[in-house]
Scaffold this active site. Structure first.
Site, mmCIF file in Angstrom:
data_model
loop_
_atom_site.group_PDB
_atom_site.id
_atom_site.type_symbol
_atom_site.label_atom_id
_atom_site.label_comp_id
_atom_site.label_asym_id
_atom_site.label_seq_id
_atom_site.Cartn_x
_atom_site.Cartn_y
_atom_site.Cartn_z
ATOM 1 N N ALA A 120 -6.339 6.929 11.483
ATOM 2 C CA ALA A 120 -5.056 6.236 11.299
ATOM 3 C C ALA A 120 -5.273 4.740 11.278
ATOM 4 O O ALA A 120 -4.916 4.032 12.212
ATOM 5 C CB ALA A 120 -4.102 6.620 12.417
ATOM 6 N N GLY A 121 -5.891 4.239 10.200
ATOM 7 C CA GLY A 121 -6.186 2.815 10.165
ATOM 8 C C GLY A 121 -7.292 2.510 11.158
ATOM 9 O O GLY A 121 -7.884 3.410 11.750
ATOM 10 N N GLU B 56 0.866 -1.191 0.000
ATOM 11 C CA GLU B 56 0.000 0.000 0.000
ATOM 12 C C GLU B 56 0.895 1.231 0.000
ATOM 13 O O GLU B 56 1.461 1.614 1.017
ATOM 14 C CB GLU B 56 -0.935 0.014 1.213
ATOM 15 C CG GLU B 56 -1.960 1.154 1.097
ATOM 16 C CD GLU B 56 -2.889 1.258 2.283
ATOM 17 O OE1 GLU B 56 -2.560 0.753 3.363
ATOM 18 O OE2 GLU B 56 -3.956 1.875 2.128
ATOM 19 N N ASP C 21 -8.043 -3.288 7.545
ATOM 20 C CA ASP C 21 -7.084 -2.176 7.547
ATOM 21 C C ASP C 21 -6.595 -1.923 8.983
ATOM 22 O O ASP C 21 -6.261 -0.795 9.352
ATOM 23 C CB ASP C 21 -7.696 -0.898 6.942
ATOM 24 C CG ASP C 21 -6.639 0.125 6.513
ATOM 25 O OD1 ASP C 21 -5.451 -0.228 6.431
ATOM 26 O OD2 ASP C 21 -7.006 1.290 6.284
ATOM 27 N N HIS D 294 -5.955 5.919 -2.517
ATOM 28 C CA HIS D 294 -5.157 7.089 -2.147
ATOM 29 C C HIS D 294 -4.939 7.954 -3.387
ATOM 30 O O HIS D 294 -3.813 8.238 -3.779
ATOM 31 C CB HIS D 294 -3.826 6.650 -1.515
ATOM 32 C CG HIS D 294 -4.001 6.078 -0.135
ATOM 33 N ND1 HIS D 294 -4.102 6.866 0.984
ATOM 34 C CD2 HIS D 294 -4.108 4.808 0.301
ATOM 35 C CE1 HIS D 294 -4.258 6.094 2.067
ATOM 36 N NE2 HIS D 294 -4.271 4.838 1.679
#
Ligand SMILES: [Zn+2]
Length: 386
Positions: free
Chosen positions: A305-306, A126, A271, A189
């Site tokens: 954040a994840g 990723e 994730d 992204h």
């Protein structure tokens, strides 16, 4: 994993590939040998194919960027939550760090996998080939996917999925090259518009590549009537798989239902980051400080954040959103298996791997088997994010 296994049996309500739930006895060694209807099977035990998480950074304090020991820890942590196959996922970082993490994942695979953990079938790369304008929680170490870098990655023979932004220079050529090596190409992204994403997917579809959305809706533009954005382009594509972080924080249940209505290729992912399973406190992601509070993980900038999600919880959330058990199981097992071209798992059928999860009537994990080996289902992690 080649040691002979005694034949084992499990009785309960067995979910068949047809979506039917039948009372049955399942016999297995490393593989499922038989599924025999049995009217005396307990009604409160559900037997499902093990979960397949194609996007997971960490858990229980470990992150895939930390090296082989951390990969083993996260594989065991997620196995206790029903995940029997996963792709440890790297984060955007200086190139040498990314390569080192990929080597660490390869090393664990070469050593025969993780006893007591999920089967590792490769890595998800990723970044760093993403848009500097849509980092999400990724650090600003983006790079262009030059032929040299792609060759370096492919030489490690470990990457099974990649996330790439279609607008990054060289993205399409790099994607062709990786798709030829069997890598699933994920759009994510990205700051691209819908037209750019559609053109990218069409070009890859034309050569038979497997494509997906990397965490649909997150780190990409949204959907508006006049501006469809990447989500609409990805949902409208006839082939793209759709990763969704169904923790009810990253994605609203209504947006999830829209994706399910649009496509039969929705997949649940976690994730998850290293703080999954640890509760509130200070954590870390890609070298950045993370604050975990009330079941949410944020960077100091405020970016998510994840997640702290596990696959058992994702399955519960899918059903709470109104999805049937059979469909939710498809999203957690069958569909991700197809997205990775894994034909030996993802459903319960004689001849396939004995990757099994046994749930109680409230969908709590009771037992987990990876290739017929029982792994310990630890007590559940703290209450899920809401
Ligand atoms: Zn991620």
């Amino acid at each position: 994993m080649t040691t002979p296994l005694q034949r084992q049996t499990l009785s309960g309500q067995v979910l068949l590939p047809s979506g039917e739930l039948i009372p049955a006895r399942l016999e297995f060694g490393h593989q499922i040998s038989a599924i025999l209807p049995d009217s005396t099977a307990p009604t409160h035990r559900l037997i499902l194919p093990g979960f397949i998480d194609t996007h997971v950074h960490g858990g229980s304090g470990a992150d895939a960027m930390d090296g082989p020991q951390a990969v083993r820890t996260l594989a065991r942590f997620h196995a206790a939550h029903g995940t029997t196959t996963l792709l440890p996922t790297t984060i955007t970082n200086p190139w040498e760090n990314v390569l080192a993490a990929l080597r660490g994942i390869r090393q664990v695979m070469d050593e025969g996998g993780v006893p007591g953990g999920a089967d590792i079938v490769g890595a998800h790369l990723e970044g760093p080939f993403i848009s500097p304008g849509r980092l999400g929680a990724q650090p600003p170490n983006t790079l262009e996917p030059t032929p040299e870098r792609i060759a370096e990655v492919l030489a490690l023979n470990v990457v099974r999925a990649v996330t790439i932004a279609p607008e990054v220079p060289g993205a399409l050529e790099a994607s062709f090259e990786m798709a030829r090596a069997g890598v699933r190409i994920g759009v994510g992204h990205t700051r691209a518009d819908a037209e750019t994403v559609t053109a990218f997917l069409n070009a890859l579809n034309a050569v038979g590549a497997r494509t997906c959305a990397t965490h649909l809706y997150n780190a990409m533009g949204g959907i508006e009537g006049r501006i469809p954005g990447p989500p609409a382009a990805l949902m409208a594509d006839a082939h793209a798989y759709l990763e969704v972080i169904l923790d009810n924080i990253h994605v609203h249940p209504g947006s999830f239902r829209l994706a399910c209505a649009a496509s039969h290729r929705v997949m649940l992912i976690t994730d998850a980051m290293r703080a999954a399973g640890l509760g509130d406190g200070i954590s870390e992601l890609g070298g950045q400080r993370v604050i975990v509070k009330d079941g949410q993980a944020h960077l100091e900038s405020g970016s998510l954040a994840g997640s702290l999600l596990t696959m058992d919880m994702a399955l519960k959330n899918a059903m709470q959103a109104g999805i049937s058990l059979a469909e939710a199981s498809q999203m957690a097992s069958g569909t991700p298996a197809r997205s990775l071209n894994l034909s030996d798992r993802g459903m319960l059928e004689p001849g396939l791997r004995a990757d099994l999860v046994v749930l109680d009537a409230d969908l709590n994990v009771l037992e987990v088997y990876v290739g017929g080996h029982k792994v310990s289902a630890e007590p559940q992690t703290p209450e899920p994010p809401r």
